[in-house]
Design a protein around this motif. Sequence first.
Motif, mmCIF file in Angstrom:
data_model
loop_
_atom_site.group_PDB
_atom_site.id
_atom_site.type_symbol
_atom_site.label_atom_id
_atom_site.label_comp_id
_atom_site.label_asym_id
_atom_site.label_seq_id
_atom_site.Cartn_x
_atom_site.Cartn_y
_atom_site.Cartn_z
ATOM 1 N N ARG A 76 0.816 -1.222 0.000
ATOM 2 C CA ARG A 76 0.000 0.000 0.000
ATOM 3 C C ARG A 76 0.848 1.270 0.000
ATOM 4 O O ARG A 76 0.453 2.281 -0.576
ATOM 5 N N ASP A 79 1.761 2.390 -3.557
ATOM 6 C CA ASP A 79 0.657 2.645 -4.483
ATOM 7 C C ASP A 79 0.156 4.071 -4.324
ATOM 8 O O ASP A 79 -0.662 4.364 -3.460
ATOM 9 N N SER A 81 -1.830 5.634 -6.122
ATOM 10 C CA SER A 81 -3.238 5.812 -6.478
ATOM 11 C C SER A 81 -4.119 5.714 -5.229
ATOM 12 O O SER A 81 -5.269 6.129 -5.247
ATOM 13 N N GLN A 82 -3.558 5.153 -4.158
ATOM 14 C CA GLN A 82 -4.271 5.056 -2.883
ATOM 15 C C GLN A 82 -3.804 6.174 -1.972
ATOM 16 O O GLN A 82 -2.638 6.216 -1.576
ATOM 17 N N LYS A 83 -4.706 7.091 -1.647
ATOM 18 C CA LYS A 83 -4.355 8.167 -0.723
ATOM 19 C C LYS A 83 -4.286 7.598 0.688
ATOM 20 O O LYS A 83 -5.131 6.811 1.093
ATOM 21 N N ILE A 84 -3.267 7.995 1.395
ATOM 22 C CA ILE A 84 -3.109 7.591 2.793
ATOM 23 C C ILE A 84 -3.086 8.870 3.621
ATOM 24 O O ILE A 84 -2.224 9.733 3.402
#
Length: 167
Positions: A76, A79, A81-84
């Motif tokens: 994760r 990536d 494209s995945q906002k954290i």
Amino acid sequence: MNQIIHGNLVETRKQLVNEITSLSFEELNTALGSDTWSVAQVCHHLYLAEKSFVHGINYALKQKDNPKVGRQPLDRISDRSQKIDAPPFVIPSEEPFEIHHIHNMLKESRTMLLNVLNKIEDDSILREKSAKHPLFGVLPLIQWIELIYLHEQRHIEQINEIKSQIS
């Protein structure tokens, strides 16, 4: 410490510094919107995050009853494209930063990390001890260290995106 991990820490930091060194004050401190960070804020976040990692590692090293856990997936972090969402304690200041201040912060947090790691006589302790990470749950300490450079790599990509839009 494992030479590959040490090399990744060194190379990633070198790349980060190369990406920011030639930026002007305006380029460093320009945010593309009210919900985005400037390059300087990204760097301040990395500084705060590394310091929090050092505290987490240091705390876990001092614990006697520390459960051994297996490796956890960290995909994760890479990536984009995945906002954290950053935990509150690593949200950067909105104040502008000079490049020399950013360099000093990054040097300070890395020195703190290396001071902790250099005191470890047996690297196996990094696989035996664990701590709860705010985003990934309980991780062996070796993965905490890996997350430092993986986190920086994630944000180097973000910095490059910012730079391409402000140029």
